[in-house]
Design a protein around this motif. Sequence first.
Motif, PDB file in Angstrom:
ATOM      1  N   THR A 173       0.836  -1.203   0.000  1.00 54.37           N
ATOM      2  CA  THR A 173       0.000   0.000   0.000  1.00 54.37           C
ATOM      3  C   THR A 173       0.869   1.251   0.000  1.00 54.37           C
ATOM      4  N   GLY A 209       1.240   4.368  -2.604  1.00 54.87           N
ATOM      5  CA  GLY A 209       1.165   5.739  -2.113  1.00 54.87           C
ATOM      6  C   GLY A 209       2.417   6.557  -2.331  1.00 54.87           C
ATOM      7  N   LYS A 243      -4.526   5.892   4.867  1.00 52.00           N
ATOM      8  CA  LYS A 243      -4.967   7.239   5.254  1.00 52.00           C
ATOM      9  C   LYS A 243      -3.852   8.264   5.069  1.00 52.00           C
ATOM     10  N   VAL A 244      -2.642   7.897   5.460  1.00 56.48           N
ATOM     11  CA  VAL A 244      -1.514   8.817   5.323  1.00 56.48           C
ATOM     12  C   VAL A 244      -1.277   9.166   3.852  1.00 56.48           C
ATOM     13  N   CYS A 245      -1.475   8.169   2.986  1.00 52.92           N
ATOM     14  CA  CYS A 245      -1.191   8.368   1.561  1.00 52.92           C
ATOM     15  C   CYS A 245      -2.399   8.873   0.769  1.00 52.92           C
ATOM     16  N   GLY A 246      -3.547   9.003   1.406  1.00 59.58           N
ATOM     17  CA  GLY A 246      -4.720   9.489   0.709  1.00 59.58           C
ATOM     18  C   GLY A 246      -5.244   8.537  -0.343  1.00 59.58           C
ATOM     19  N   LEU A 247      -5.237   7.241  -0.045  1.00 60.12           N
ATOM     20  CA  LEU A 247      -5.651   6.217  -1.002  1.00 60.12           C
ATOM     21  C   LEU A 247      -7.080   5.743  -0.729  1.00 60.12           C
ATOM     22  N   TYR A 248      -7.756   5.301  -1.777  1.00 62.89           N
ATOM     23  CA  TYR A 248      -9.053   4.643  -1.599  1.00 62.89           C
ATOM     24  C   TYR A 248      -8.915   3.128  -1.741  1.00 62.89           C
TER      25      TYR A 248
END
Length: 579
Positions: free
Chosen positions: A364, A368, A405-410
């Motif tokens: 992940t 990211g 969340k840190v990487c702004g991923l869905y």
Amino acid sequence: MQKFIRIDMATLKHEITDVPEKYVGLGGRALTSSFVNDEVIPTCHALGKNNKIIFAPGLLSGTSAPNSGRMSVGAKSPLTGTIKESNTGGSSSQMLAKMGIKAFVIEGKPSDDKFYVIKLDMNGVTIEPAPAEILGGCGNYDAIRILGEKYGSHVGIAIIGPAGEHRLPSANISFKDPEGNIRSAGRGGLGAVLGSKNVKAIIIDETGASKVPVADPEAFAAASKVFAKALLDHPVAGQGLALYGTDVLVNIINEAGGLPANNFTGGRIDHNDNFSGETLNATITERGGDGKVSHGCHKGCVIRCSQWYPDKQGKYITSGFEYETIWGLGADAGIKDFDTIAYIDRAMDDVGVDSIEVAVAVATAMEGGLIPWGDGEKVLEIVKEMANPTPLARIIAGGTSIVGKVCGLYRVPVVKDQAIPAYDPRAIKGIGLTYATTTMGADHTAGYCISGNILKVGADIDPLKKEGQIEYARAMQIGTAAIDSTGMCLFVYFGIADSPAGYQALIDMINAQYGLSLTSDDVDELGKNVLRVERDFNKRAGFTNSHDRLPEFMEYEPIAPHNVVWDFSPEEIDEVMKF
């Protein structure tokens, strides 16, 4: 008479009593989950003083029953917020059973920052300061060696690594196996819970213990013989796993199109032979030295799916080199060098983190942009940094959900904040129902539908179709909860699923040990009750059916090569846990 031990770390005192009546007939997961549901406040902070952690051998642990050396550890998970039972091999479960210890509980929280070692022996319980040399970044391999020199090479050891001392959400609890190497209660962050109690290690010394009493030794021996034969005669339990380990699944799942690759964006890779089970066998055989193609994680294991993986000079690198870890690093994160994957696996054991959670978090993080795709050397560096965590090491050890969340991923492959392992639920739909509905976050071992969907053991269900999956996922979770309560390895399922005599022999061993007359219906009810207890805890912790769902992206992103999506409705998913 069996003993129930409570250790209060707030006062550094302990109490040894008879087993409470309501737990007398329980073992393993049935006992740990019942206790957690009874005594842990569901809404408590998992790292606060109100959480409790319990260790319990299974019903058959410590006997001569094949593959009965598993230990259950239970608490509220700091990773998922749900109830958690984590399961491990090693020597400790059999030792506790022989010592007459039904379970021991660690509760409370010291007022200082000192770490302690708890010793359990036939004289009782001792709590003493942890040696300074095993703290502050010391890895598990050195710490186990140091503790063995202090307490004796014969003792069992449960220990947290530096990740547990730092209470990182992916921290596990490591257990010494018969050769002094590492097995782990891996998932759910229970090493962080033990770290929050300031317990560095638990020493188990069975000196002076006697054999586990068996009510009918002759009947037990006869049933054990039938059970062992069922395991050894099965092509998976008796042959495939011993030759290729769990890594045998790399080529199988890849061919099925359900091998998650590059953070779950594909279901098949072209470099699978770099780290397949066949390659694992050939590499160990060619290198010789310390290498072992087949090895048991505890005494009495006849399946022997573990191995010792050596370097090019034949020197030991790691053992218990599992498919899920190899997949996560090799396929999901795109690391192509087998030795690099092995060194990362060793480093994760050394710092004490869940190798599934961290591997998926790594993939992940690659999506990211925190780590270059396939950069095994960088991953190895980050894992080693978890001993004295840098910010990036903390983020990765925080788990897949945190990384997303840190990487702004869905596209974040988790259920209840626990990483989805090794089998894509779009292409293998039965395991998707297990991931969605198990009480503990995504966990393949909670109901291993790969058996009937892919391996055609115990059932023959098309993995790409919905028909039959709901009933199968339900039955597998019920059966698994029962097996986890016996102290048996999950893989005994392969030997008994197609063998009525083997399954009956398992029940006969329990009856012979305890002087009971249980039937298969009773065992089924045991499994159901475990699930009811666990779901009750989660409900009181704030979880509802809406949490029993897979990540949304799987509903609209097809996975190649079959180009399928996750297509179970919420109403269909909810049917799994109706019994």
